[in-house]
Design a protein around this motif. Sequence first.
Motif, PDB file in Angstrom:
ATOM      1  N   ASP A 239       0.801  -1.219   0.000  1.00 18.08           N
ATOM      2  CA  ASP A 239       0.000   0.000   0.000  1.00 18.08           C
ATOM      3  C   ASP A 239       0.839   1.276   0.000  1.00 18.08           C
ATOM      4  O   ASP A 239       0.459   2.294  -0.581  1.00 18.08           O
ATOM      5  CB  ASP A 239      -0.904  -0.036   1.246  1.00 18.08           C
TER       6      ASP A 239
ATOM      7  N   ASN B  39       1.952   1.892  -3.698  1.00 19.14           N
ATOM      8  CA  ASN B  39       1.010   1.511  -4.763  1.00 19.14           C
ATOM      9  C   ASN B  39       1.550   0.363  -5.627  1.00 19.14           C
ATOM     10  O   ASN B  39       1.424   0.378  -6.855  1.00 19.14           O
ATOM     11  CB  ASN B  39       0.701   2.700  -5.692  1.00 19.14           C
TER      12      ASN B  39
ATOM     13  N   GLU C 100       4.005  -2.060 -10.883  1.00 16.26           N
ATOM     14  CA  GLU C 100       3.448  -0.799 -10.406  1.00 16.26           C
ATOM     15  C   GLU C 100       2.951   0.006 -11.609  1.00 16.26           C
ATOM     16  O   GLU C 100       3.534  -0.053 -12.682  1.00 16.26           O
ATOM     17  CB  GLU C 100       4.477   0.012  -9.617  1.00 16.26           C
TER      18      GLU C 100
ATOM     19  N   ASN D  27      -3.955   3.185  -7.608  1.00 19.08           N
ATOM     20  CA  ASN D  27      -4.530   3.855  -6.434  1.00 19.08           C
ATOM     21  C   ASN D  27      -3.916   3.321  -5.146  1.00 19.08           C
ATOM     22  O   ASN D  27      -3.583   4.079  -4.241  1.00 19.08           O
ATOM     23  CB  ASN D  27      -6.045   3.658  -6.385  1.00 19.08           C
ATOM     24  N   ALA D  28      -3.779   2.026  -5.060  1.00 23.59           N
ATOM     25  CA  ALA D  28      -3.188   1.277  -3.949  1.00 23.59           C
ATOM     26  C   ALA D  28      -3.804  -0.105  -3.939  1.00 23.59           C
ATOM     27  O   ALA D  28      -4.927  -0.292  -3.462  1.00 23.59           O
ATOM     28  CB  ALA D  28      -3.378   1.949  -2.593  1.00 23.59           C
TER      29      ALA D  28
ATOM     30  N   ASP E 111      -8.120  -2.498  -6.809  1.00 19.14           N
ATOM     31  CA  ASP E 111      -7.376  -1.250  -6.652  1.00 19.14           C
ATOM     32  C   ASP E 111      -8.344  -0.113  -6.306  1.00 19.14           C
ATOM     33  O   ASP E 111      -8.582   0.781  -7.118  1.00 19.14           O
ATOM     34  CB  ASP E 111      -6.616  -0.938  -7.947  1.00 19.14           C
TER      35      ASP E 111
ATOM     36  N   TYR F 246      -9.652   3.056  -3.594  1.00 19.11           N
ATOM     37  CA  TYR F 246      -8.919   4.178  -3.024  1.00 19.11           C
ATOM     38  C   TYR F 246      -9.405   4.398  -1.606  1.00 19.11           C
ATOM     39  O   TYR F 246     -10.570   4.701  -1.367  1.00 19.11           O
ATOM     40  CB  TYR F 246      -9.112   5.459  -3.842  1.00 19.11           C
TER      41      TYR F 246
ATOM     42  N   TRP G 158       0.452   8.224   3.993  1.00 18.93           N
ATOM     43  CA  TRP G 158       0.852   8.651   2.659  1.00 18.93           C
ATOM     44  C   TRP G 158       1.426  10.062   2.687  1.00 18.93           C
ATOM     45  O   TRP G 158       1.124  10.865   3.581  1.00 18.93           O
ATOM     46  CB  TRP G 158      -0.349   8.617   1.715  1.00 18.93           C
TER      47      TRP G 158
ATOM     48  N   GLN H 176      -6.323  10.006  -5.238  1.00 17.38           N
ATOM     49  CA  GLN H 176      -6.615   8.894  -6.144  1.00 17.38           C
ATOM     50  C   GLN H 176      -5.884   9.113  -7.463  1.00 17.38           C
ATOM     51  O   GLN H 176      -6.026  10.150  -8.104  1.00 17.38           O
ATOM     52  CB  GLN H 176      -8.128   8.791  -6.369  1.00 17.38           C
ATOM     53  N   GLU H 177      -5.108   8.135  -7.875  1.00 18.90           N
ATOM     54  CA  GLU H 177      -4.282   8.259  -9.072  1.00 18.90           C
ATOM     55  C   GLU H 177      -5.040   7.913 -10.356  1.00 18.90           C
ATOM     56  O   GLU H 177      -4.941   8.605 -11.355  1.00 18.90           O
ATOM     57  CB  GLU H 177      -3.051   7.352  -8.944  1.00 18.90           C
TER      58      GLU H 177
END
Length: 293
Positions: A96, A99, A115, A123-124, A140, A142, A148, A154-155
């Motif tokens: 986590d 990510n 990754e 997101n993780a 995945d 969020y 963090w 959120q990616e």
Amino acid sequence: MKILSIAFFLLISFTAFSQKGNIIAKNAEIEKAGTGFAFTEGPAVAPDGKVYFTDQPNDRIYVWDEKDGVSLWLEGTRRSNGMYFNSKGQLVTCADLYNQLGYFDENKEFHLIHEGYNGKLLNAPNDLWIAPNGGIYFSDPYYHRKWWKEGRTQEQDVKGVYYLNPEGKITRVIDDFVQPNGLIGTPDGNTLYAADINDKKIWKYDIQSDGTLANKTFFAPHGSDGMTLDNKGNVYLTSKKVWVYSPKGELVQGIEFPESPANICFGGKKRKTLFVTARTSVYTLKMKVKGVD
């Protein structure tokens, strides 16, 4: 930590469907195998039957042995969450903190597996299942984490489920969930169960030859943080209690634990001990059925 018997006889809530066949061993009692954690997650059974699980906020992995109880295995785990053993006996983890997907070798060293997606961080990764061919399905969602870096959000534009094939190609296979979380597949590699935890639904899919999913079918009215299967094909869900459903989606039994379950697997050399991570503690329960994961 020594196994502590709880001073009550089976805090089990039998549903109206439980008469279809009790899956719990005769005279079995829920036992507290360890306590004092921040939040337990990610149980994964090793080839020898030991169960590895995480105390994610404290960044630790512990191991449970049916004879020796619980002991610390590793501190500093990249905030491991969901975990699963691959065919090589390596502990694959959803890391986590960065990510990532990775695994720990026999020396407890971390190795990166994957990754990113479409040029961005994941997101993780949260939970995973490894298919018989070695491909990895992982959720995945969020969830913002206090550890963090500041400003991390959120990616990905979707909270999805992905498939990483044995050659390392990643594909997003579910993109229509509110919040994906627990997932598990059948030993033949033909079926995947996935939880949309915030929509309180479990969905069932057919796994195609290329790893993609088809025939999305409603399976059960629960969200679930974790899942496992037994040798009768029953699906175990964690949502306030442990819910057990037949492969046809019929409710078999509800099992209540002293704390709300987060994740679940079968452990022990015979795979006949239900192992439940439940917030600050972990619990075991002897079963008639055995696990297949």
